[in-house]
Design a protein around this motif. Structure first.
Motif, PDB file in Angstrom:
ATOM      1  N   ALA A 157       0.592  -1.277   0.143  1.00  0.00           N
ATOM      2  CA  ALA A 157      -0.012   0.160  -0.127  1.00  0.00           C
ATOM      3  C   ALA A 157       0.860   1.251  -0.083  1.00  0.00           C
ATOM      4  CB  ALA A 157      -0.919  -0.035   1.152  1.00  0.00           C
ATOM      5  N   SER A 158       0.525   2.312  -0.969  1.00  0.00           N
ATOM      6  CA  SER A 158       1.374   3.325  -0.929  1.00  0.00           C
ATOM      7  C   SER A 158       1.242   4.419   0.581  1.00  0.00           C
ATOM      8  CB  SER A 158       1.002   4.317  -2.234  1.00  0.00           C
ATOM      9  OG  SER A 158      -0.405   4.673  -2.188  1.00  0.00           O
ATOM     10  N   ALA A 159       0.284   4.277   0.960  1.00  0.00           N
ATOM     11  CA  ALA A 159      -0.147   5.118   2.303  1.00  0.00           C
ATOM     12  C   ALA A 159      -1.397   4.427   2.559  1.00  0.00           C
ATOM     13  CB  ALA A 159      -0.250   6.660   1.971  1.00  0.00           C
ATOM     14  N   VAL A 160      -1.407   4.718   4.053  1.00  0.00           N
ATOM     15  CA  VAL A 160      -2.806   4.202   4.653  1.00  0.00           C
ATOM     16  C   VAL A 160      -3.238   5.500   5.407  1.00  0.00           C
ATOM     17  CG1 VAL A 160      -3.775   2.798   6.350  1.00  0.00           C
ATOM     18  CG2 VAL A 160      -2.101   1.999   4.914  1.00  0.00           C
ATOM     19  N   ASP A 161      -4.571   5.911   5.333  1.00  0.00           N
ATOM     20  CA  ASP A 161      -5.300   6.876   6.256  1.00  0.00           C
ATOM     21  C   ASP A 161      -6.350   6.221   7.000  1.00  0.00           C
ATOM     22  OD1 ASP A 161      -4.086   9.425   5.432  1.00  0.00           O
ATOM     23  OD2 ASP A 161      -5.032   9.169   3.523  1.00  0.00           O
ATOM     24  N   VAL A 162      -6.827   6.636   8.320  1.00  0.00           N
ATOM     25  CA  VAL A 162      -7.599   5.968   9.418  1.00  0.00           C
ATOM     26  C   VAL A 162      -8.664   6.769   9.580  1.00  0.00           C
ATOM     27  CG1 VAL A 162      -7.953   5.141  11.489  1.00  0.00           C
ATOM     28  CG2 VAL A 162      -5.694   4.675  10.250  1.00  0.00           C
ATOM     29  N   LEU A 163     -10.065   6.385   9.209  1.00  0.00           N
ATOM     30  CA  LEU A 163     -11.264   7.009   9.495  1.00  0.00           C
ATOM     31  C   LEU A 163     -12.134   5.986  10.492  1.00  0.00           C
ATOM     32  CD1 LEU A 163     -13.041   9.370   8.955  1.00  0.00           C
ATOM     33  CD2 LEU A 163     -13.834   8.048   7.016  1.00  0.00           C
ATOM     34  N   THR A 164     -12.483   6.604  11.676  1.00  0.00           N
ATOM     35  CA  THR A 164     -13.223   6.219  12.514  1.00  0.00           C
ATOM     36  C   THR A 164     -14.483   6.886  12.849  1.00  0.00           C
ATOM     37  OG1 THR A 164     -12.153   7.025  14.426  1.00  0.00           O
ATOM     38  CG2 THR A 164     -11.399   4.966  13.596  1.00  0.00           C
ATOM     39  N   PHE A 165     -15.679   6.304  13.338  1.00  0.00           N
ATOM     40  CA  PHE A 165     -16.792   7.075  13.690  1.00  0.00           C
ATOM     41  C   PHE A 165     -16.550   7.847  14.894  1.00  0.00           C
ATOM     42  CE2 PHE A 165     -20.627   7.058  16.458  1.00  0.00           C
ATOM     43  CZ  PHE A 165     -21.235   8.187  15.728  1.00  0.00           C
ATOM     44  N   ALA A 166     -15.819   7.196  16.009  1.00  0.00           N
ATOM     45  CA  ALA A 166     -15.682   7.796  17.288  1.00  0.00           C
ATOM     46  C   ALA A 166     -14.123   7.975  17.531  1.00  0.00           C
ATOM     47  CB  ALA A 166     -16.430   7.248  18.332  1.00  0.00           C
ATOM     48  N   ARG A 167     -13.705   8.790  18.592  1.00  0.00           N
ATOM     49  CA  ARG A 167     -12.480   8.728  19.107  1.00  0.00           C
ATOM     50  C   ARG A 167     -12.470   9.127  20.454  1.00  0.00           C
ATOM     51  NH1 ARG A 167      -7.155  10.145  16.941  1.00  0.00           N
ATOM     52  NH2 ARG A 167      -5.741  10.621  19.079  1.00  0.00           N
ATOM     53  N   VAL A 168     -11.814   8.226  21.241  1.00  0.00           N
ATOM     54  CA  VAL A 168     -11.323   8.449  22.696  1.00  0.00           C
ATOM     55  C   VAL A 168     -10.292   9.675  22.681  1.00  0.00           C
ATOM     56  CG1 VAL A 168     -10.589   7.748  25.123  1.00  0.00           C
ATOM     57  CG2 VAL A 168     -12.138   6.202  23.607  1.00  0.00           C
ATOM     58  N   LEU A 169     -10.642  10.644  23.351  1.00  0.00           N
ATOM     59  CA  LEU A 169      -9.960  11.824  23.216  1.00  0.00           C
ATOM     60  C   LEU A 169      -8.678  11.639  24.355  1.00  0.00           C
ATOM     61  CD1 LEU A 169     -12.274  14.912  22.534  1.00  0.00           C
ATOM     62  CD2 LEU A 169     -10.854  13.572  20.826  1.00  0.00           C
ATOM     63  N   PRO A 170      -7.636  12.358  24.243  1.00  0.00           N
ATOM     64  CA  PRO A 170      -6.628  12.320  25.595  1.00  0.00           C
ATOM     65  C   PRO A 170      -7.282  12.724  26.548  1.00  0.00           C
ATOM     66  CG  PRO A 170      -5.621  13.014  23.404  1.00  0.00           C
ATOM     67  CD  PRO A 170      -7.223  12.974  23.098  1.00  0.00           C
ATOM     68  N   GLY A 171      -7.094  12.287  27.577  1.00  0.00           N
ATOM     69  CA  GLY A 171      -7.733  12.396  29.226  1.00  0.00           C
ATOM     70  C   GLY A 171      -9.106  11.847  29.416  1.00  0.00           C
ATOM     71  N   ASP A 172      -9.547  11.363  28.314  1.00  0.00           N
ATOM     72  CA  ASP A 172     -10.820  10.662  28.304  1.00  0.00           C
ATOM     73  C   ASP A 172     -10.857   8.983  28.551  1.00  0.00           C
ATOM     74  OD1 ASP A 172     -12.145  12.937  28.352  1.00  0.00           O
ATOM     75  OD2 ASP A 172     -12.814  12.704  26.120  1.00  0.00           O
ATOM     76  N   PHE A 173      -9.542   8.725  28.261  1.00  0.00           N
ATOM     77  CA  PHE A 173      -9.262   6.922  28.194  1.00  0.00           C
ATOM     78  C   PHE A 173      -9.602   6.472  29.529  1.00  0.00           C
ATOM     79  CE2 PHE A 173      -6.564   3.203  28.637  1.00  0.00           C
ATOM     80  CZ  PHE A 173      -6.983   2.601  27.583  1.00  0.00           C
ATOM     81  N   ARG A 174     -10.428   5.516  29.364  1.00  0.00           N
ATOM     82  CA  ARG A 174     -10.705   4.448  30.522  1.00  0.00           C
ATOM     83  C   ARG A 174     -10.290   2.895  30.262  1.00  0.00           C
ATOM     84  NH1 ARG A 174     -16.656   6.439  30.819  1.00  0.00           N
ATOM     85  NH2 ARG A 174     -16.837   4.117  30.768  1.00  0.00           N
ATOM     86  N   PRO A 175     -10.046   2.329  31.139  1.00  0.00           N
ATOM     87  CA  PRO A 175      -9.436   0.837  30.714  1.00  0.00           C
ATOM     88  C   PRO A 175     -10.673   0.131  30.210  1.00  0.00           C
ATOM     89  CG  PRO A 175      -8.904   1.561  33.037  1.00  0.00           C
ATOM     90  CD  PRO A 175      -9.620   2.779  32.648  1.00  0.00           C
ATOM     91  N   ASP A 176     -12.040   0.522  30.356  1.00  0.00           N
ATOM     92  CA  ASP A 176     -12.958  -0.244  29.799  1.00  0.00           C
ATOM     93  C   ASP A 176     -13.545   0.044  28.455  1.00  0.00           C
ATOM     94  OD1 ASP A 176     -14.230   2.325  30.648  1.00  0.00           O
ATOM     95  OD2 ASP A 176     -16.089   1.053  31.528  1.00  0.00           O
ATOM     96  N   ASP A 177     -12.762   1.213  27.788  1.00  0.00           N
ATOM     97  CA  ASP A 177     -13.207   1.989  26.587  1.00  0.00           C
ATOM     98  C   ASP A 177     -13.199   0.814  25.578  1.00  0.00           C
ATOM     99  OD1 ASP A 177     -13.928   4.572  26.700  1.00  0.00           O
ATOM    100  OD2 ASP A 177     -11.848   5.155  27.253  1.00  0.00           O
ATOM    101  N   GLN A 178     -14.206   0.625  24.709  1.00  0.00           N
ATOM    102  CA  GLN A 178     -14.375  -0.545  23.797  1.00  0.00           C
ATOM    103  C   GLN A 178     -13.385  -0.220  22.641  1.00  0.00           C
ATOM    104  OE1 GLN A 178     -15.870  -3.202  24.449  1.00  0.00           O
ATOM    105  NE2 GLN A 178     -17.049  -2.884  26.084  1.00  0.00           N
ATOM    106  N   ASP A 179     -12.262  -0.483  22.409  1.00  0.00           N
ATOM    107  CA  ASP A 179     -11.487  -0.420  21.092  1.00  0.00           C
ATOM    108  C   ASP A 179     -11.932  -1.644  20.102  1.00  0.00           C
ATOM    109  OD1 ASP A 179     -10.038   0.630  19.301  1.00  0.00           O
ATOM    110  OD2 ASP A 179      -8.250   0.145  20.374  1.00  0.00           O
ATOM    111  N   THR A 180     -11.582  -1.581  18.893  1.00  0.00           N
ATOM    112  CA  THR A 180     -11.741  -2.896  18.129  1.00  0.00           C
ATOM    113  C   THR A 180     -11.164  -4.050  18.880  1.00  0.00           C
ATOM    114  OG1 THR A 180     -11.691  -1.430  16.252  1.00  0.00           O
ATOM    115  CG2 THR A 180     -10.965  -3.761  15.877  1.00  0.00           C
ATOM    116  N   ILE A 181     -11.738  -5.254  18.517  1.00  0.00           N
ATOM    117  CA  ILE A 181     -11.077  -6.314  19.610  1.00  0.00           C
ATOM    118  C   ILE A 181     -10.840  -7.284  18.449  1.00  0.00           C
ATOM    119  CG2 ILE A 181     -12.389  -5.723  21.448  1.00  0.00           C
ATOM    120  CD1 ILE A 181     -14.503  -7.897  20.664  1.00  0.00           C
TER     121      ILE A 181
END
Length: 261
Positions: A237-261
């Motif tokens: 791949a020449s380059a990769v960009d990432v697009l998601t619906f939602a983002r956990v912002l810095p300072g809002d991260f919690r251990p139970d945040d549902q990232d991709t599994i």
């Protein structure tokens, strides 16, 4: 004289949809109160949705409180440059956005996919404009059989349709069944998904020499999309960009945040 056919067709579609609306009235994507049209939010939920907009880090898409000028990067992008070129998300992963993600992911609310994708295309317009193919973050086949669908692929399919781009749902394969990311810290997440993805030889034609738009539901620490990006770039791949619906912002991260599994 104006052609009456478009109006007649519109009326016909409305009449055809009427029985379904009566039997299954549209409900709010956040709280399930009845609303006028599918995918809409009620007056109580709408104000709690935080759209992510400029000014933001040109690489990470993290919003800034002040405009520091074009090209200004966040401390995260400088200290730990990601393997992907740019990341963007439509909304902050709080409140109603969290409920929408979990509704799609765990409660088969596939009706939310097209609406979530519209917001993603709006927020990631510059990424969409440069993309040549849309690829979702894959599930392991065992987890796919259990869930019956991949929420990231559902979003990616709708993004590709809206953008008029090729959709390559099998371009990346998850070859190792990883632990769920829930409850893991940043370093543990990286270790969990390391070498978990590969581009099959028969799928290399979909990504080689192309700029890939990688789609996922939530960006938490970026460990998953970084691992998928490395697999894509390894296969040309020449380059990769990432697009998601939602983002956990810095300072809002919690251990139970549902990232991709």
């Amino acid at each position: 004289m104006a052609d009456p056919m478009p109006e007649i067709k519109s009326l016909a579609h409305a009449v055809a949809a009427w029985p379904a609306r009566m039997l299954f009235p549209p409900v709010c994507a956040g709280c399930r109160r009845q609303v006028i049209q599918p995918g809409a939010l009620c007056g109580a939920c709408w104000p709690s949705l935080r759209f992510l907009e400029k000014p933001w880090c040109e690489v990470m898409g993290t919003p800034f409180a002040h405009d520091f000028g074009v090209g200004f990067l966040s401390a995260e992008a400088i200290a730990n440059p990601p393997p992907f070129a740019r990341a963007r998300a439509a909304v902050a992963y709080t409140g109603v956005a969290r409920r929408m993600v979990q509704g799609l992911k765990f409660h088969d609310r596939t009706d939310l996919g097209p609406w979530m994708a519209r917001w993603m295309v709006r927020s990631g317009a510059e990424l969409v404009a440069d993309a040549e193919v849309v690829v979702p973050v894959p599930l392991h086949w065992r987890r796919f059989l259990w869930r019956q669908f991949n929420q990231s692929a559902e979003l990616a399919r709708n993004v590709a349709k809206l953008a008029g781009l090729p959709f390559a749902p099998t371009a990346v394969r998850r070859i190792r069944r990883t632990r769920q990311q829930v409850g893991l810290g940043h370093r543990e997440r990286e270790d969990n998904v390391r070498a978990a993805f590969v581009v099959p030889s028969e799928a290399e034609i979909d990504v080689r020499g192309r700029r890939v738009l990688l789609v996922d539901d939530v960006y938490t620490t970026g460990a998953t999309v970084a691992a998928v990006t490395r697999a894509l770039k390894k296969s040309g791949a020449s380059a990769v960009d990432v697009l998601t619906f939602a983002r956990v912002l810095p300072g809002d991260f919690r251990p139970d945040d549902q990232d991709t599994i």
